[in-house]
Design an enzyme around this catalytic site. Structure first.
Site: not given
Ligand code: AMP
Ligand code: ZN
Length: 137
Positions: A32-33, A95, A101, A103
């Site tokens: 995750d960026i 979201q 997705h 996490h």
């Protein structure tokens, strides 16, 4: 199924870059960026669906199979006392990217979480964390 306007479809297809942790036919796991804690990984199905119930049950099963594997690797890579597995459906749930997705977020106790999807991390630092997770897979 792929949605041309979806950034996670593009990441899954490799047309947008990501710092990869694991990949197979059905799923991609990448850093995750804007991590909520160091070692925060996302796992996506390669088929598009906005909500958990929009993808076929076998794609959801593959997502969870890979989520289990990545969560275990993150736990061992960082010796994390806690691992949070999170999956948000709808803007009201927080979201921000409308492609299903998971996490995987390591937790080290107390109020250690950063806010969701706020602050970009240094890509070189993310690459080092990704390497530690890959070794643990
Ligand atoms: P959610 O809010 O549950 O939809 O989560 C979306 C997550 O994707 C957030 O944690 C963002 O930090 C993360 N994110 C957004 N764009 C990217 C990207 N290009 N590469 C990696 N992670 C991303
Ligand atoms: Zn998509």
């Amino acid at each position: 199924m792929i949605d041309d306007t979806c950034i996670f479809c593009k990441i899954g297809a490799g047309t947008l870059p990501s710092i990869k942790v694991a990949e197979d036919d059905k799923t991609l796991s990448f850093m995750d960026i804007m991590p909520q804690s160091p070692g925060h990984v996302l796992i996506i199905p390669k088929t598009h669906g906005a909500m958990l119930w929009d993808i076929p049950a076998d794609a959801a099963a593959e997502l969870m199979r890979q989520g289990q594997r990545v969560a275990s690797a993150v736990q061992r890579a960082f010796d994390a006392p806690g691992i949070m597995v999170m999956q948000l459906n709808g803007a009201a749930a927080g979201q921000t990217v409308f492609h299903v997705h998971l996490h995987v977020i390591p937790r080290f106790g107390g109020l250690d979480l950063k806010l969701h999807a706020r602050e970009k991390a240094d890509p070189a630092e993310l690459a080092k964390l990704a390497e530690r997770i890959r070794v643990a897979l």
